[in-house]
Motif scaffolding. Sequence first.
Motif, PDB file in Angstrom:
ATOM      1  N   ALA A  69       0.861  -1.178   0.000  1.00 49.56           N
ATOM      2  CA  ALA A  69       0.000   0.000   0.000  1.00 49.56           C
ATOM      3  C   ALA A  69       0.899   1.230   0.000  1.00 49.56           C
ATOM      4  O   ALA A  69       2.057   1.170   0.409  1.00 49.56           O
ATOM      5  CB  ALA A  69      -0.913  -0.005   1.216  1.00 49.56           C
ATOM      6  N   LEU A  70       0.366   2.363  -0.427  1.00 53.23           N
ATOM      7  CA  LEU A  70       1.165   3.584  -0.560  1.00 53.23           C
ATOM      8  C   LEU A  70       0.496   4.731   0.194  1.00 53.23           C
ATOM      9  O   LEU A  70      -0.717   4.914   0.103  1.00 53.23           O
ATOM     10  CB  LEU A  70       1.320   3.948  -2.038  1.00 53.23           C
ATOM     11  N   VAL A  71       1.301   5.485   0.944  1.00 55.05           N
ATOM     12  CA  VAL A  71       0.812   6.663   1.671  1.00 55.05           C
ATOM     13  C   VAL A  71       1.692   7.846   1.284  1.00 55.05           C
ATOM     14  O   VAL A  71       2.915   7.801   1.458  1.00 55.05           O
ATOM     15  CB  VAL A  71       0.850   6.452   3.198  1.00 55.05           C
ATOM     16  N   THR A  72       1.074   8.920   0.751  1.00 57.86           N
ATOM     17  CA  THR A  72       1.814  10.113   0.332  1.00 57.86           C
ATOM     18  C   THR A  72       1.004  11.349   0.713  1.00 57.86           C
ATOM     19  O   THR A  72      -0.108  11.244   1.248  1.00 57.86           O
ATOM     20  CB  THR A  72       2.050  10.125  -1.187  1.00 57.86           C
ATOM     21  N   ASP A  73       1.554  12.512   0.395  1.00 57.23           N
ATOM     22  CA  ASP A  73       0.778  13.739   0.573  1.00 57.23           C
ATOM     23  C   ASP A  73      -0.201  13.882  -0.592  1.00 57.23           C
ATOM     24  O   ASP A  73      -0.322  13.001  -1.445  1.00 57.23           O
ATOM     25  CB  ASP A  73       1.693  14.956   0.713  1.00 57.23           C
ATOM     26  N   ASN A  74      -0.895  15.033  -0.649  1.00 58.64           N
ATOM     27  CA  ASN A  74      -1.957  15.223  -1.639  1.00 58.64           C
ATOM     28  C   ASN A  74      -1.485  15.855  -2.945  1.00 58.64           C
ATOM     29  O   ASN A  74      -2.315  16.225  -3.779  1.00 58.64           O
ATOM     30  CB  ASN A  74      -3.061  16.098  -1.039  1.00 58.64           C
ATOM     31  N   ALA A  75      -0.172  15.994  -3.136  1.00 57.46           N
ATOM     32  CA  ALA A  75       0.335  16.645  -4.342  1.00 57.46           C
ATOM     33  C   ALA A  75      -0.071  15.862  -5.596  1.00 57.46           C
ATOM     34  O   ALA A  75      -0.196  14.630  -5.564  1.00 57.46           O
ATOM     35  CB  ALA A  75       1.857  16.770  -4.266  1.00 57.46           C
ATOM     36  N   ARG A  76      -0.253  16.589  -6.688  1.00 54.60           N
ATOM     37  CA  ARG A  76      -0.712  15.945  -7.925  1.00 54.60           C
ATOM     38  C   ARG A  76       0.292  14.929  -8.452  1.00 54.60           C
ATOM     39  O   ARG A  76      -0.088  13.884  -8.985  1.00 54.60           O
ATOM     40  CB  ARG A  76      -1.000  17.013  -8.981  1.00 54.60           C
ATOM     41  N   ASN A  77       1.585  15.254  -8.317  1.00 52.06           N
ATOM     42  CA  ASN A  77       2.570  14.310  -8.834  1.00 52.06           C
ATOM     43  C   ASN A  77       2.547  12.992  -8.053  1.00 52.06           C
ATOM     44  O   ASN A  77       2.818  11.917  -8.592  1.00 52.06           O
ATOM     45  CB  ASN A  77       3.973  14.915  -8.818  1.00 52.06           C
ATOM     46  N   MET A  78       2.184  13.056  -6.759  1.00 50.05           N
ATOM     47  CA  MET A  78       2.090  11.838  -5.962  1.00 50.05           C
ATOM     48  C   MET A  78       0.859  11.019  -6.364  1.00 50.05           C
ATOM     49  O   MET A  78       0.878   9.787  -6.290  1.00 50.05           O
ATOM     50  CB  MET A  78       2.034  12.187  -4.479  1.00 50.05           C
ATOM     51  N   VAL A  79      -0.199  11.707  -6.770  1.00 47.21           N
ATOM     52  CA  VAL A  79      -1.384  10.992  -7.264  1.00 47.21           C
ATOM     53  C   VAL A  79      -1.011  10.160  -8.485  1.00 47.21           C
ATOM     54  O   VAL A  79      -1.351   8.973  -8.584  1.00 47.21           O
ATOM     55  CB  VAL A  79      -2.512  11.990  -7.612  1.00 47.21           C
TER      56      VAL A  79
END
Length: 636
Positions: free
Chosen positions: A239-249
């Motif tokens: 599973a992946l957890v990141t911030d809400n930045a578009r590049n992370m999406v």
Amino acid sequence: MMSDHSEPIFNAPSTLRSKVWKTFGFFKKEGKLDKSEAVCKICRAAIKYTGSTTNLSTHISRRHASDVELDASTASTSSSTSSTITQFLTQSQLSYNSARAKSITMRVARFIAMDLRPYSVVENDGFRELLRELEPRYKIPSRQHFSETCIPELYKKTKTDLKAKLSSAERVAITTDAWTSRATDSYITITVHYVNLDWELASYVLQTRVFNESHTGKNIGALLKEACLEWNIEDKDPALVTDNARNMVVAGVEAEMSPHLFCFAHTLNLAAQKALHVTTATKVLGKVRRVVGFFHRNIAGAELLRQKQQQMALPSHKLINDVTTRWNSSHDMLERFLEQQSAVFATLMSRELRKGEDVSALTEGDLSNAEDMVKVMAPVKVITTVMCEDEQPTISLIAPFKAKLKNHFEATTEDTGLIKDMKKVFLEDFVKRYTNIEDLLCTASALDPRFKTLPFLSDRETERIFLSITDEATNLHDKKVEESHPSPSDIQEPDQRDPTSVQSSPVQVHEEPRGDCPPCKKRKSTALDQLFGETYVVRPSRSSREKVSEEILRYRERNLLPLNGNPLEWWRAQVDLPLLSDIAKRYLCIPATSVASERVFSTAGDIVSSQRSVLRGDHADQLIFLKKNLKKLEHK
């Protein structure tokens, strides 16, 4: 060795002329002086005597220097002997390959890694002096030896140990974030989280690599894929957890990781920032910020404020200045200002303070608004603090916290205009988050024994979630059974095997009935069969779904775990829920925030400091990895 106090000590013969014999004598044995041991007349210590008085003079100088004055020749002999020993110890250096030298070198390497010391510490005069005092024979290697050999070897060994730990994980979750060093090098950190065999949440830093490519989602996704392959976790359903930045999406899509969860702390920060940007709130924050800034710049004002705090019996707390990118720092600033407002206003009104600017422009309305702002945002701060803890599997908390905040930010008739505006802006931003993974969050909460009743859902929705858990647990169990017991079609027949594995000589094969096993003889009917055969029928074994359904029923009937309890410890004790435990472990390993990656930034800042701004990227990666993982792996 101390002698018997009742035995007399006799003087040495006159032929022994050294002054040490004024202090030493002999015992008599069978009427004759026993010259094998000299006996001290002061402490009655027996010292082996072979004709040399060196041992005797050494004893006097160490034990009775204040009582006895040695002659010049004896003192000179003792000093010469001591100097010879020291010289011998200094000159006979340890070989680099000796066990003692290797042990010291490795301890120095661990010291560098665990305490974030620069490689140049091995060249510092004070450090070298310390090592000379501890082990004069040891010659410390160069800084290049530590940076190019010792630390890489320690990193390689620790990496192997971590890979072995990860191999036992049923599922992993990874978090990632980017930061920039003092040397303007861009780094991306990746951490891993899983529930180990002892039902403990294990968290490790996998890597902190220089990433000078464009931070597009495609590039970051490729990096995540490479990391999974390097650490052999691509088959762990990460599973992946990141911030809400578009590049992370985009990165989550490129890396083909599911679920992709956005950091809950970051989500709260975005919504809270918008709430604090309401016009009236911005004005209040600006006025408070001006007062706080004045006391931070004015030394006389700060000292006078401290005196007023003592006079008014207030806590000696300094005023806090906020950071615009962190909403909770603005909350802390308001909270501290309200705590110290009486001392602040008394200081500002003092004649002793010369002010070059008007900083006392806060009105009663401003203070009232500040109090309302602190009150309405207090639950958000509490939730942010809880969500940033590493000890708990925090994904199961998101759904209850979401429900709590949605209820808290509903407008009421008692709200002021400012609070109504803040609640409206907060909810508009907050409710649109996580809409595509609502079922995931509710499933995680259902598998947390603190929230398994799902009080924030209707009865119909609760049953739907548990039905979904039944399906998922059943499929997981069937998959494990299939992997451990392959079907006959997966087993190669002899004629399908590699020709080189066939025996060279023909083998006679007799015709036998085909089947998995030879035909069994029909079992004879017994007396019990004749009596009870029609009544007692052997029931077929239960299906996987039936087993899961029974476990879920038992799980839901058990008492709730207190809110301060640890859900992982609770699951460890539920040995009668093996199928449900497997699915719980897959959900409760996922953190709700990417805080684990962000915390590496402070460690990295200590390593890639102004004194080591030219530290190579691979060296920084190794040092951060060892600092974060070395002790954890040794204690588990």
